[in-house]
Enzyme design. Structure first.
Site, mmCIF file in Angstrom:
data_model
loop_
_atom_site.group_PDB
_atom_site.id
_atom_site.type_symbol
_atom_site.label_atom_id
_atom_site.label_comp_id
_atom_site.label_asym_id
_atom_site.label_seq_id
_atom_site.Cartn_x
_atom_site.Cartn_y
_atom_site.Cartn_z
ATOM 1 N N HIS A 58 -1.297 -4.424 -9.095
ATOM 2 C CA HIS A 58 -2.705 -3.982 -9.214
ATOM 3 C C HIS A 58 -3.143 -3.000 -8.143
ATOM 4 O O HIS A 58 -4.260 -2.481 -8.195
ATOM 5 C CB HIS A 58 -3.651 -5.193 -9.289
ATOM 6 C CG HIS A 58 -3.923 -5.899 -7.998
ATOM 7 N ND1 HIS A 58 -5.036 -5.631 -7.241
ATOM 8 C CD2 HIS A 58 -3.253 -6.872 -7.338
ATOM 9 C CE1 HIS A 58 -5.038 -6.424 -6.179
ATOM 10 N NE2 HIS A 58 -3.956 -7.179 -6.211
ATOM 11 N N GLN B 122 0.819 -1.219 0.000
ATOM 12 C CA GLN B 122 0.000 0.000 0.000
ATOM 13 C C GLN B 122 0.853 1.270 0.000
ATOM 14 O O GLN B 122 0.318 2.360 -0.202
ATOM 15 C CB GLN B 122 -0.928 0.001 1.228
ATOM 16 C CG GLN B 122 -1.940 -1.129 1.251
ATOM 17 C CD GLN B 122 -3.051 -0.963 0.211
ATOM 18 O OE1 GLN B 122 -3.268 0.129 -0.327
ATOM 19 N NE2 GLN B 122 -3.747 -2.045 -0.085
ATOM 20 N N CYS C 232 -17.308 -11.179 5.599
ATOM 21 C CA CYS C 232 -18.211 -12.317 5.608
ATOM 22 C C CYS C 232 -17.392 -13.604 5.594
ATOM 23 O O CYS C 232 -17.001 -14.089 4.552
ATOM 24 C CB CYS C 232 -19.120 -12.276 4.394
ATOM 25 S SG CYS C 232 -20.834 -12.070 4.814
ATOM 26 N N THR D 228 8.376 -19.162 -16.299
ATOM 27 C CA THR D 228 8.490 -18.221 -17.419
ATOM 28 C C THR D 228 7.933 -16.865 -17.006
ATOM 29 O O THR D 228 6.850 -16.781 -16.435
ATOM 30 C CB THR D 228 7.697 -18.758 -18.631
ATOM 31 O OG1 THR D 228 8.259 -20.014 -18.994
ATOM 32 C CG2 THR D 228 7.767 -17.802 -19.804
HETATM 33 C C1 LIG Z 1 -3.403 -6.449 -1.707
HETATM 34 C C2 LIG Z 1 -2.419 -6.717 -0.653
HETATM 35 C C3 LIG Z 1 -1.670 -7.896 -0.641
HETATM 36 C C4 LIG Z 1 -1.873 -9.004 -1.644
HETATM 37 O O1 LIG Z 1 -1.430 -8.638 -2.912
HETATM 38 P P1 LIG Z 1 -1.842 -9.493 -4.208
HETATM 39 O O2 LIG Z 1 -0.938 -8.990 -5.265
HETATM 40 O O3 LIG Z 1 -3.272 -9.189 -4.447
HETATM 41 O O4 LIG Z 1 -1.601 -10.919 -3.890
HETATM 42 C C5 LIG Z 1 -0.741 -8.065 0.368
HETATM 43 N N1 LIG Z 1 -0.545 -7.125 1.298
HETATM 44 C C6 LIG Z 1 -1.239 -5.979 1.325
HETATM 45 C C7 LIG Z 1 -0.964 -4.967 2.391
HETATM 46 C C8 LIG Z 1 -2.203 -5.739 0.359
HETATM 47 O O5 LIG Z 1 -2.896 -4.595 0.394
#
Ligand SMILES: *Cc1c(COP(=O)(O)O)cnc(C)c1O
Length: 406
Positions: free
Chosen positions: A205, A183, A330, A244
């Site tokens: 992402h 984050q 949930c 890969t």
């Molecule tokens: C989203 C998130 C993850 C997981 O990341 P992914 O790429 O979705 O596996 C791990 N740690 C934190 C703090 C996240 O916000």
């Protein structure tokens, strides 16, 4: 006028920035080479793209490009860091220090090691703002400690931990420091040297890149950090992560980092302004609302609020054209309040009434105005139907009421 639905859940995921998508597109069908193909131009072209991305990613955290290892995302990076360190350093010790508000990818990796008898784990508490105390980290270190794993910034409440102080303690004690910086990277300045980080997880992402690709930084010097690979195969990524390479995704992660670095200062200003407007709007119009997380040491795009006397889930249903998250997860049949919110020491009712707003690059001032309006109106409507809110307004101390149970 704003376009509905409004997306304000940017801690969960972010849309791919159009500039990131443009950078990725050629690598699906024109430049489709395998980056490990060393004997023709298709391979060289792919390798060149991967090298460029590695530089862009290293640059945003002040690392060297050879210290970046590609993974399928931060969940994999967290698993690889934690399990990889515990396995590699098993002759030195087996103790891990982490904290109760970590992401599940960290907590469950620790739990698995515990269950299999491969590690003992200290789960540090946090203060009422969700912050871990560096002195508590220091006090928890034993001569068996091989890993400190603490996140940079929390994904629910946005609290930013005192990472440089923790990094200094780790260095001083000679313990490997892994930081889940998903984050933080691209949102606030992260510097693996200044912060004393040895291993760092990131994900594309969460920073306007594609899903299913991430990276782990592995310190090469001062000290050189080692991890045992968790995936066997062709020995890609200097033997640390076979498979890969996802060239398209990696190009996207690289471009996302480049944009984030170039625009961080401006974007922080803009996001902070939107967040502050949203917060001020809600707090001016409603009573009995509480901020979760640190008032200042907090991600610019994060606002987590508890609306007393309102169920988070009911509120979400009433504002269904706005995408935000509630502090209840949930799990199976029951509605459990978030373990992160609970760790702040606030009671179950308030934990159930929490909403996370995640502002991001593509949110606008009009959207913030619309959301402020919708949320405050819905909270007022729900409270009008709440006998508890009515009683509290009349000055009844709800904690002293003897409820009849039959
Ligand atoms: C989203 C998130 C993850 C997981 O990341 P992914 O790429 O979705 O596996 C791990 N740690 C934190 C703090 C996240 O916000």
């Amino acid at each position: 006028m704003v376009k509905l639905p409004i997306y304000m859940d940017n801690h969960a995921t972010t849309p791919v920035d159009p500039r990131v998508l443009d950078a990725m597109l050629p690598y699906f069908s024109q430049k489709f080479g395998n980056a490990a193909s060393r004997n023709h131009s298709f391979g060289w072209e792919a390798e060149e793209a991967v090298d460029k991305a590695r530089n862009q990613i290293a640059s945003v955290i002040n690392a060297k490009s050879k210290e970046i290892i590609f993974t399928s995302g931060a969940t994999e990076s967290d698993n690889l860091a934690i399990k990889g360190v515990v396995e590699f350093y098993k002759d030195k010790g087996n103790h891990i220090i982490t904290c109760v508000t970590e992401h599940k990818a960290v907590l469950d990796s620790c739990r698995t090691l515990e269950r299999n008898g491969k590690a003992t784990v200290t789960y540090l508490p946090v203060d009422k703002y969700g912050m871990v105390d560096p002195d508590a980290v220091r006090a928890a270190i034993t001569d068996k400690t091989v890993l400190i794993t603490l996140m940079y910034a929390n994904n629910e409440i946005g609290t930013i931990h005192p990472v440089p102080a923790i990094g200094r303690i780790a260095k001083e004690k000679g313990v490997v420091f892994h930081c889940d910086a998903v984050q933080a990277v691209g949102k606030i300045p992260v510097d693996v040297d200044r912060d004393g980080i040895d291993l760092l997880s990131m994900s594309a992402h969460k920073i306007y890149g594609p899903k299913g690709v991430g990276a782990i930084y592995v310190r090469s010097k001062g000290p050189r950090v080692r991890i045992t690979p968790q995936m066997d195969g062709g020995g890609h990524e200097r033997g640390m992560r076979s498979g890969t390479l996802n060239v398209t995704g990696i190009v996207g992660l690289g471009k996302a980092c480049e944009i984030a670095q170039a625009e961080m200062a401006e974007e922080t200003r803009r996001t902070l302004d939107l967040r502050n407007k949203l917060q001020a709007g809600i707090f001016e119009r409603l009573d009995e609302v509480y901020l979760n997380g640190h008032p200042t040491e907090r991600l610019p795009g994060n606002l987590n609020v508890s609306f007393a006397y309102v169920e988070g889930e009911s509120l979400l249903m009433g504002i269904s054209d706005i995408a935000v998250s509630s502090g209840s997860a949930c799990t199976s049949a029951t509605l459990e309040p978030s373990y992160v919110i609970r760790a702040l020491g606030i009671d179950e009712e308030l934990a159930h009434s929490s909403i996370r707003f995640g502002l991001g690059r593509f949110n606008t001032e009009d959207e913030v105005g619309f959301v402020t309006d919708r949320v405050t109106k819905e909270v007022q409507r729900l409270r009008e139907m709440s006998p508890l809110y009515e009683m509290a307004r009349e000055g009844v101390d709800l904690k002293s009421v003897q409820w009849k149970t039959e």
